[in-house]
Design a protein around this motif. Structure first.
Motif, PDB file in Angstrom:
ATOM      1  N   THR A   1       1.020   4.047 -71.451  1.00 17.98           N
ATOM      2  CA  THR A   1      -0.292   4.025 -70.791  1.00 17.98           C
ATOM      3  C   THR A   1      -1.424   4.339 -71.757  1.00 17.98           C
ATOM      4  N   HIS A   2      -1.111   4.882 -72.941  1.00 15.84           N
ATOM      5  CA  HIS A   2      -2.125   5.223 -73.930  1.00 15.84           C
ATOM      6  C   HIS A   2      -1.864   4.447 -75.230  1.00 15.84           C
ATOM      7  N   PRO A   3      -2.920   4.059 -75.924  1.00 14.84           N
ATOM      8  CA  PRO A   3      -2.724   3.443 -77.239  1.00 14.84           C
ATOM      9  C   PRO A   3      -2.160   4.481 -78.209  1.00 14.84           C
ATOM     10  N   SER A   4      -1.626   4.025 -79.321  1.00 20.68           N
ATOM     11  CA  SER A   4      -1.121   4.952 -80.325  1.00 20.68           C
ATOM     12  C   SER A   4      -2.278   5.697 -80.968  1.00 20.68           C
ATOM     13  N   GLN A   5      -1.970   6.875 -81.514  1.00 18.92           N
ATOM     14  CA  GLN A   5      -2.998   7.641 -82.211  1.00 18.92           C
ATOM     15  C   GLN A   5      -3.554   6.848 -83.389  1.00 18.92           C
TER      16      GLN A   5
ATOM     17  N   ALA B   1      -8.213   4.328 -85.809  1.00 17.55           N
ATOM     18  CA  ALA B   1      -8.797   3.157 -86.473  1.00 17.55           C
ATOM     19  C   ALA B   1     -10.066   2.717 -85.761  1.00 17.55           C
ATOM     20  N   LEU B   2     -10.055   2.745 -84.441  1.00 18.43           N
ATOM     21  CA  LEU B   2     -11.269   2.385 -83.687  1.00 18.43           C
ATOM     22  C   LEU B   2     -12.383   3.389 -83.946  1.00 18.43           C
ATOM     23  N   MET B   3     -12.057   4.675 -83.966  1.00 14.97           N
ATOM     24  CA  MET B   3     -13.075   5.705 -84.175  1.00 14.97           C
ATOM     25  C   MET B   3     -13.731   5.579 -85.540  1.00 14.97           C
ATOM     26  N   ARG B   4     -12.956   5.196 -86.528  1.00 21.22           N
ATOM     27  CA  ARG B   4     -13.503   5.099 -87.887  1.00 21.22           C
ATOM     28  C   ARG B   4     -14.485   3.947 -88.046  1.00 21.22           C
ATOM     29  N   THR B   5     -14.431   2.981 -87.138  1.00 17.27           N
ATOM     30  CA  THR B   5     -15.373   1.852 -87.223  1.00 17.27           C
ATOM     31  C   THR B   5     -16.699   2.161 -86.551  1.00 17.27           C
ATOM     32  N   ALA B   6     -16.791   3.311 -85.880  1.00 16.80           N
ATOM     33  CA  ALA B   6     -18.021   3.648 -85.160  1.00 16.80           C
ATOM     34  C   ALA B   6     -19.130   4.012 -86.138  1.00 16.80           C
TER      35      ALA B   6
END
Length: 613
Positions: free
Chosen positions: A291-295, A300-305
């Motif tokens: 139900t949750h994406p991997s850490q 990786a998504l957070m680093r693109t912010a």
């Protein structure tokens, strides 16, 4: 909204499949009745009709079931104004309404819920759940990130139809649970259920990433990443706390007076170990069933912010609550069932737990000693008499089956040291020193660490036994202080390692519960139906140690030999120290939970090899 909308759509599809199967079953019954025998058609059709009808029962139960709020402690605004102020500010930051309630819960988690009506068209009461361990281990910045993530579920309207998604899973679960394993109608339903979960979990993973974006926007990518990486560290520390500090004393009938405060002190004392855990986190990968994406994906998504300036607040998050100790004790009263356990301050709790563990190990030795010597109340004095007679090897070989009697007697030094420690504590000359950084240590009244290994080495030989007696007396240790308490092995503190239904034990229909300390034999009906249901009901009926008092319990230590004559299905004979033979025979129609057959065979093989189980 997407997740719940998908759940509603897929749930409707589930009942469309049910209606189509109903039509197909009725057509089959009519066709068989016309071209063949009406009785045959009815016999074939009834089980199928029952399976289809189970969908209606599942739907009815799901409609009537509401998700229950998590059990915890409600924190009012006047109880923690700074915490409430932070949550209110973050709600404005992510563009949503402030929760109506903040509730502390006893787990390493944070979550939100919303009571809604008319399939989510009308919003309702909102609750924010904060795990007490998070308050104790995170910084204010990290807690901001965690709370912003949860509030992001509100701003993304993820909770509006959350109850509908919940009911969808519940309805399908009820339906599948009511259909027999071999009913062909169930095959279609199970396949559709897998498809439902795939869709629902995929939407859930996307929602988690959306909430992560809200967290990064409010707290910044560095803080959001640090908070995400901290959660598994806190979870590991929480498990360690239960395993090393709580469980042993809890099982022995004691409870600490500050259940949650102890965890806060552990985190503060072991910061270096926690830092190593942060550095050693493995790469995580998730499957489509999660139900949750991997850490890894989330980081990786957070680093693109985009990076922007954010206020820094590295204070412990516990400072947001005026008295975290008082709040922790209030939460303990709310969620921890102490029962009849004796409540003790942490130093005394640790000492009581360690002594109870020592006594349990000593009783294991004393019971074997009693069987060997015929002594009703064996103790350390009885053991010394055995050593003096040159017979220690006869006892020791039970605990060291791969050694000769002479070798086993020498190896018995460790057990003798343990018995001396128990005697010293019972004599009042040794004490346990509690520590949050290391295991409890044995000390004297002045705090000097004690070790009885050298005396134990003297005590395992008839030639030096009297010298050991003299040194014990000089240390103020009374030999008679170490004696048996638990004359018969019990299941206290046991864990379940398996459960099997529909066996025959000594020719009687029996369900079997495998514990890590023995076997529990439960009378069973002749019918082989619903074996798994019986096992689940049995294991949920109360603590396993109570099962061992209600039904026949055979501790492994009372089994002297095991002979396995057949492995599939299992057929074995057990012989006890009392000379009783117990036959265990698995039936082809038997059922099991998990890999219980392999667990049973592993136990029998170890007994057959004369290993200590």
């Amino acid at each position: 909204m997407l997740r719940a909308a998908a759940s509603v759509f897929m749930l409707l599809g589930f009942y469309v499949v049910a209606l189509l199967q109903l039509a197909a079953v009725l057509a089959l019954v009519v066709w068989i009745s016309v071209v063949g025998n009406a009785g045959v058609g009815i016999k074939l059709g009834l089980p199928l009709l029952f399976a289809v009808g189970a969908t209606g029962v599942g739907l009815w139960r799901a409609i009537r079931t509401q998700p229950e709020p998590l059990h915890g402690l409600v924190v009012a605004p006047h109880d923690a104004p700074e915490l409430w102020g932070l949550v209110h500010h973050l709600a404005n930051e992510v563009g949503t309404r402030t929760p109506d309630e903040i509730r502390l819960v006893p787990e390493v988690n944070a979550a939100v819920s919303e009571d809604t009506k008319l399939l989510g068209l009308i919003g309702g009461r909102r609750r924010l759940y904060l795990g007490m361990p998070l308050l104790q281990a995170l910084s204010v910045d990290q807690l901001r990130s965690v709370v912003a993530h949860e509030l992001g579920h509100y701003s993304g309207a993820h909770t509006r139809l959350g109850a509908v998604a919940y009911r969808g899973r519940l309805a399908i679960g009820h339906t599948i649970g009511r259909i027999g394993r071999w009913n062909p109608v169930g095959w279609t339903f199970r396949g559709y259920a897998r498809l439902y979960l795939l869709v629902d979990n995929a939407v859930s993973r996307r929602q988690e990433l959306d909430a992560d974006r809200a967290s990064v926007r409010v707290a910044g990518p560095d803080v959001a990443i640090s908070a995400l990486r901290e959660l598994p560290v806190i979870d590991a520390a929480w498990d360690f706390y239960f395993d090393r500090y709580l469980n042993q004393g809890w099982e022995a009938g004691f409870a600490p007076d500050d259940f949650f405060g102890g965890f806060g002190r552990l985190v503060a004392a072991r910061h270096e170990e926690l830092a190593r855990l942060r550095d050693d986190q493995p790469e995580q990968h998730r499957s489509r069933w999660d139900t949750h994406p991997s850490q890894t994906e989330r980081i990786a998504l957070m680093r693109t912010a985009p990076r922007a300036a954010h206020p820094v607040d590295g204070r412990p998050a516990a400072m947001l609550v005026p008295s975290i100790t008082t709040v922790g004790i209030a939460l303990q009263r709310e969620v921890v069932d102490i029962g009849s356990r004796q409540v003790l301050p942490w130093p005394q709790f640790t000492a009581a737990a360690a002594t109870a563990s020592l006594q349990r190990k000593a009783d294991r030795v004393f019971r074997s000693l009693g069987r060997l010597t015929g002594t009703e109340d064996p103790g350390l004095g009885t053991l010394f008499d055995l050593v003096a007679a040159g017979r220690l090897g006869e006892l020791a070989e039970e605990f060291y089956p791969d050694a000769t009697r002479k070798e086993a007697a020498v190896k018995f030094v460790g057990a003798m040291d343990m018995l001396f420690t128990l005697a010293a504590i019972r004599s009042g000359t040794a004490y346990w020193r509690h520590s949050w950084t290391e295991p409890a240590t044995l000390v004297d009244a002045h705090g000097t660490e004690l070790d009885y290994e050298q005396i134990a080495k003297l005590a395992v030989s008839p030639a030096t036994l009297e010298e050991a007696r003299a040194r014990l007396a000089e240390a103020g240790i009374r030999v008679e202080a170490a004696a048996i308490v638990e004359r018969r092995a019990t299941a206290g503190g046991s864990d379940v390692i398996g459960a099997m239904a529909n066996l025959k034990v000594d020719g009687l229909h029996t369900d079997l519960v495998l514990l890590d300390r023995g076997l529990v034999f439960v009378p069973a009906p002749k019918s082989t139906d619903k074996g798994k249901d019986r096992l689940h009901s049995l294991l949920s009926s109360g603590p396993v140690e109570e099962l061992a008092t209600r039904f026949r319990f055979l501790p492994y230590e009372e089994i002297v030999a095991a002979t396995v004559s057949k492995r599939t299905p299992v057929k074995a004979e057990l012989r006890t120290h009392a000379g009783v033979t117990v036959t265990v025979e698995e039936r082809w129609t038997g059922e099991q939970l998990g890999e219980s057959r392999e667990a049973l065979l592993s136990v029998l093989d170890r007994i057959a090899d004369r290993s200590v189980v």
